[in-house]
Motif scaffolding. Structure first.
Motif, PDB file in Angstrom:
ATOM      1  N   ARG A  76      32.140  -5.027  -9.110  1.00 12.56           N
ATOM      2  CA  ARG A  76      32.513  -4.266  -7.911  1.00 12.56           C
ATOM      3  C   ARG A  76      32.795  -2.810  -8.247  1.00 12.56           C
ATOM      4  N   LEU A  77      33.521  -2.562  -9.330  1.00 16.58           N
ATOM      5  CA  LEU A  77      33.836  -1.190  -9.727  1.00 16.58           C
ATOM      6  C   LEU A  77      32.575  -0.439 -10.144  1.00 16.58           C
ATOM      7  N   HIS A 119      31.516 -10.678 -14.432  1.00 21.28           N
ATOM      8  CA  HIS A 119      32.894 -10.517 -13.975  1.00 21.28           C
ATOM      9  C   HIS A 119      32.879  -9.762 -12.654  1.00 21.28           C
ATOM     10  N   HIS A 120      33.413 -10.402 -11.623  1.00 22.20           N
ATOM     11  CA  HIS A 120      33.311  -9.859 -10.273  1.00 22.20           C
ATOM     12  C   HIS A 120      33.965  -8.485 -10.144  1.00 22.20           C
ATOM     13  N   THR A 121      35.149  -8.304 -10.716  1.00 22.95           N
ATOM     14  CA  THR A 121      35.855  -7.024 -10.570  1.00 22.95           C
ATOM     15  C   THR A 121      35.091  -5.902 -11.259  1.00 22.95           C
ATOM     16  N   VAL A 122      34.586  -6.171 -12.470  1.00 23.72           N
ATOM     17  CA  VAL A 122      33.794  -5.173 -13.185  1.00 23.72           C
ATOM     18  C   VAL A 122      32.552  -4.814 -12.378  1.00 23.72           C
ATOM     19  N   LYS A 155      41.682  -4.911 -20.953  1.00 25.83           N
ATOM     20  CA  LYS A 155      41.763  -6.187 -20.262  1.00 25.83           C
ATOM     21  C   LYS A 155      41.250  -7.308 -21.177  1.00 25.83           C
ATOM     22  N   THR A 177      27.651  -7.711 -17.226  1.00 25.95           N
ATOM     23  CA  THR A 177      27.971  -7.469 -15.816  1.00 25.95           C
ATOM     24  C   THR A 177      27.435  -6.121 -15.362  1.00 25.95           C
TER      25      THR A 177
END
Length: 240
Positions: free
Chosen positions: A8-9, A3-6, A88, A98
């Protein structure tokens, strides 16, 4: 699975100012030691094996694994912010995988590249020593990331316990006590280094290559699976 957002964070948390400093210290020290030895003694195969095996693989790789593996999830669990992520509509194994990919990527970047560079500085990759230890650092980084990510889900003192494991078990017992060597990620990784390096490089492992590959895979898969299971249990607890 990712998951890209996970990601990135997680990457932002791992490469924050304080953690980035810790991640840079050991690779910088390794390169400095390699340069100093090369200037004093010239190219030296024995020195390369001693530095790459005794410092890079035995100390630097597990310590960076602790920082990246536990840092990928433990701070969020400790401060409670993991609840927002769990709220989420994301599968728990996707979150864990991730974070594992990010931890592996960070660990590889701060271990394999400096190990390979230090090896070339020390002896120009004579007898494939630099390549052998770079490969060992790579496979060890994957296993350490999974193990320490799991530790981050099961302990509120994950960093402390990780440091104890890295410094006491891996660096001390894993190097000195014969019985403990067979249960050391460092020794499993050394089995690959032994196979890649030339016979005269004098790189040896207490574990055969087939067993080492099985154990490295088992540690990575089991650590990832159980970390996802722990995260599901944490979800149920927070919902209850």
């Amino acid at each position: 699975m990712y998951h890209h957002t996970v990601a990135r964070l997680t990457l932002r948390a791992l490469l924050g100012r304080r953690r980035a400093l810790f991640l840079l210290v050991l690779p910088a020290l390794l390169i400095a030691i390699a340069l100093a030895i090369r200037l004093v003694t010239g190219a030296d195969d024995r020195a390369a094996v001693e530095i790459l095996g005794g410092f890079a693989l035995a100390v630097m790789v597990p310590l960076i694994g602790v920082i990246a593996g536990t840092g990928a999830i433990a701070p969020e669990i400790d401060d409670g912010s993991i609840v927002y992520l769990l709220a989420k509509p994301l599968k728990r194994h996707t979150i864990i995988l991730t974070k594992l990919w990010v931890a592996i990527g960070v660990t590889l970047s701060f271990t394999v590249v400096p190990t390979l560079l230090a090896g070339f500085i020390l002896n120009g990759n004579s007898q494939q020593v630099a390549s052998a230890y770079a490969l060992a650092a790579a496979v060890a980084s994957v296993a350490y990331s999974a193990v320490f990510l799991l530790l981050g889900t099961v302990s509120r003192n994950a960093v402390v316990h990780g440091l104890i494991y890295a410094l006491v078990w891996e660096s001390l017992f894993g190097s000195l006590v014969p019985g403990a060597r067979a249960l050391s990620i460092q020794q499993w990784a050394l089995a690959l280094a032994e196979r890649v390096a030339a016979p005269g490089a004098n790189i040896t492992s207490e574990v055969g290559l087939p067993a080492a590959l099985i154990l490295l895979t088992a540690a990575t898969v089991a650590g990832t699976w159980y970390a996802a299971r722990r995260l599901r249990a944490l979800t149920l607890a927070s919902e209850g």
